[in-house]
Design a protein around this motif. Structure first.
Motif: not given
Length: 81
Positions: A1-16
């Motif tokens: 779950e923690r790894r998934a949240q980190e990956k999601k944050k990375e995707i959001l940052q890349a899109a931003f």
């Protein structure tokens, strides 16, 4: 779950980051986000469902973060100057 949240944050940052370049929101593609975040497009679809879902989450996260920063600033009770 923690790894998934980190990956999601990375995707959001890349899109931003991509949205804040000359290409803007209209020029953001799932391919570009995937490349920038170093994930597969399938991973992006898994977390956000669609490009629209991703962009919505980027804006939602940005506005939430902005609100939190404003609350913290107000809590400091500094003079206006």
């Amino acid at each position: 779950e923690r790894r998934a949240q980190e990956k999601k944050k990375e995707i959001l940052q890349a899109a931003f980051d991509l949205m804040n370049t000359d290409i803007g929101t209209a020029g953001v593609t799932m391919d570009k986000v995937a490349e920038s975040a170093q994930v597969s497009k399938a991973t992006i679809f898994k977390y956000f469902g669609s490009k629209e879902g991703l962009i919505y989450e980027v804006f939602s996260t940005f506005m939430n973060d902005l609100g939190q920063e404003a609350k913290a600033l107000i809590a400091e009770n500094l003079p206006f100057e």
